[in-house]
Design an enzyme around this catalytic site. Structure first.
Site, PDB file in Angstrom:
ATOM      1  N   GLU A  52      68.392  31.352  23.802  1.00 44.95           N
ATOM      2  CA  GLU A  52      67.358  31.535  24.834  1.00 44.95           C
ATOM      3  C   GLU A  52      67.606  30.754  26.127  1.00 44.95           C
ATOM      4  O   GLU A  52      66.728  30.053  26.624  1.00 44.95           O
ATOM      5  CB  GLU A  52      65.977  31.177  24.250  1.00 44.95           C
ATOM      6  CG  GLU A  52      65.639  32.031  23.036  1.00 44.95           C
ATOM      7  CD  GLU A  52      64.299  31.690  22.384  1.00 44.95           C
ATOM      8  OE1 GLU A  52      63.582  30.814  22.900  1.00 44.95           O
ATOM      9  OE2 GLU A  52      63.986  32.301  21.361  1.00 44.95           O
ATOM     10  N   GLU A 105      66.757  38.738  14.501  1.00 49.85           N
ATOM     11  CA  GLU A 105      65.458  38.202  14.062  1.00 49.85           C
ATOM     12  C   GLU A 105      64.446  39.342  13.960  1.00 49.85           C
ATOM     13  O   GLU A 105      63.312  39.242  14.439  1.00 49.85           O
ATOM     14  CB  GLU A 105      64.967  37.131  15.040  1.00 49.85           C
ATOM     15  CG  GLU A 105      65.995  36.036  15.299  1.00 49.85           C
ATOM     16  CD  GLU A 105      65.482  34.876  16.147  1.00 49.85           C
ATOM     17  OE1 GLU A 105      64.254  34.761  16.379  1.00 49.85           O
ATOM     18  OE2 GLU A 105      66.323  34.065  16.588  1.00 49.85           O
TER      19      GLU A 105
HETATM   20  C1  GLA Z   1      62.850  32.321  18.185  1.00 47.90           C
HETATM   21  C2  GLA Z   1      63.907  31.432  17.582  1.00 47.90           C
HETATM   22  C3  GLA Z   1      63.813  31.360  16.101  1.00 47.90           C
HETATM   23  C4  GLA Z   1      62.391  31.265  15.631  1.00 47.90           C
HETATM   24  C5  GLA Z   1      61.632  32.452  16.145  1.00 47.90           C
HETATM   25  C6  GLA Z   1      60.222  32.518  15.671  1.00 47.90           C
HETATM   26  O1  GLA Z   1      63.156  33.615  18.281  1.00 47.90           O
HETATM   27  O2  GLA Z   1      65.219  31.797  17.926  1.00 47.90           O
HETATM   28  O3  GLA Z   1      64.514  30.232  15.657  1.00 47.90           O
HETATM   29  O4  GLA Z   1      61.808  30.074  16.040  1.00 47.90           O
HETATM   30  O5  GLA Z   1      61.620  32.329  17.540  1.00 47.90           O
HETATM   31  O6  GLA Z   1      59.965  31.907  14.489  1.00 47.90           O
END
Ligand code: GLA
Length: 381
Positions: free
Chosen positions: A154, A259
């Site tokens: 990020e 994710e």
């Molecule tokens: C982000 C992070 C993850 C996690 C998610 C939500 O996307 O990359 O490590 O914290 O948020 O749980």
């Protein structure tokens, strides 16, 4: 989870294709890896039913939290690997493709990292030295076991420029390349990834392309870009996803969905990112299914999952892995983000570890492909 649930999981007839129990990792074996993000109840096997489910269904794992800086490196000079070792051990024992998540991020990183001993902002040299020590210690410990690392998580804002994190403010723009160079030195065999949310938005995607080109120009090999995949019922569209997959594969970089979850709950805003610092107040109308998901919504979710996997299958040559953020609905972070205490239904397995209609729908996307293949091959068989 209780033994009754384990029994239920093992005895249920998952009859998706040809009567055999359906297994995600087998269904997609020729296409991409299928992963899940785990917490300690999975890899320490205190939740034996879900641990069984993980072993049965997934061939790649990511750690929800145990490899984040605050967990593994809580104080200067102090590393705590007890849970991280269990996570990696679980993956090694079960011969899974183990992901490291993550090395450099502005969240879940303790404040001391960015300060000197007097509590003043750290200098560039001090922070670079800390970054190097952290990466060498953590990556070095799992060399040969963790196969790929989310090195930077990020780094970009929604406009595609670098997020004004303490990393950027103290070190400057080259903090990103430094992180990848240190990670490569620490384990030359490990794959290195860039991971972010919202890369399906044109501006952020364009920013990521600029960042990746800069890294490539400096000799960094990025094996894959992670689209986090925190999606909802309408976003991203097929066009959004296709454009971003194309943009990265044109650079010679694979894409992973790292994710994945699909939020069926009403949104408190139009926000489509996954900034964990975002919070909204609870309101009853934003938690409409506290006692179970109505059948019609369950079917809509199944359709949405089928649509997404049809897109992933279309691009299976560009996609390395699809990882779900969690194992069952009960353990999803979306029960508490961006509103605390909701009942969320974003994954393929329900609160009892049972496959949902979405599971069957996802499996069927591979079946559909095989049917087409068989039909086109009938004359030669
Ligand atoms: C982000 C992070 C993850 C996690 C998610 C939500 O996307 O990359 O490590 O914290 O948020 O749980």
């Amino acid at each position: 989870m209780k033994l009754t649930c384990l029994t239920a999981i093992l005895s249920v007839a998952w009859s998706a294709v040809g009567g055999a129990p359906a297994v995600l990792k087998d269904a997609f074996r020729k296409d991409f890896l299928i992963g899940a993000a785990l917490n300690s109840s999975h890899f320490c096997e205190t939740n034996s039913a879900e641990a069984t489910l993980v072993k049965q269904q997934f061939n790649s794992i990511s750690p929800e939290d145990v490899l984040k800086w605050e967990s593994v490196h809580p104080a200067p000079g102090k590393f705590n690997f007890s849970l991280a070792d269990r996570y990696v051990g679980f993956g090694v024992t079960n011969k899974m493709f183990i992901i490291g998540h993550n090395l450099i991020w502005h969240e879940q990183t303790p404040a001391w990292v960015f300060q000197d001993e007097a509590g003043n902002p750290a200098s560039r040299d001090l922070l670079l030295a800390r970054m190097r020590e952290h990466i060498f210690t953590v990556v070095g410990r799992y060399q040969g076991k963790i196969r790929g690392w989310d090195v930077v998580n990020e780094a970009l804002g929604s406009d595609g420029t670098l997020h004004p994190s303490p990393w950027l403010k103290i070190i400057g723009e080259d903090y990103v390349v430094k992180a990848y160079q240190f990670a490569h030195e620490a384990d030359p065999q490990a794959e290195l990834y860039y991971n972010d949310f919202g890369l399906e938005h044109a501006a952020k995607c364009a920013g990521a392309v600029v960042l990746l080109k800069k890294l490539q120009a400096q000799g960094v090999h990025i094996a894959a870009v992670g689209l986090q995949g925190h999606y909802n019922m309408i976003w991203p569209t097929e066009e959004d996803l296709t454009e971003s997959i194309k943009a990265f594969s044109t650079l010679g970089v694979k894409v992973s969905i790292t994710e994945l979850d699909v939020d069926v709950l009403p949104s408190a805003s139009n926000y489509t990112g996954a900034d964990i610092s975002l919070k909204f107040a609870a309101r009853a109308e934003l938690n409409p299914y506290p006692d179970g998901l109505p059948g019609a919504v369950q079917q809509q979710l199944a359709q949405r999952y089928a649509d997404l996997f049809n897109i992933f299958m279309k691009h299976r040559h560009e996609i390395q892995r699809v990882t779900f953020w969690g194992v069952t609905d009960g353990g999803s972070w979306l029960n508490n983000w961006p509103i605390r205490g909701r009942t969320s239904y974003p994954l393929l397995f329900d609160r009892n570890g049972q496959p949902k209609p979405a599971f069957e729908a996802v499996i069927h996307t591979t079946h559909a492909k095989k049917l087409t293949y068989t039909e086109s091959q009938t004359t030669t068989r």
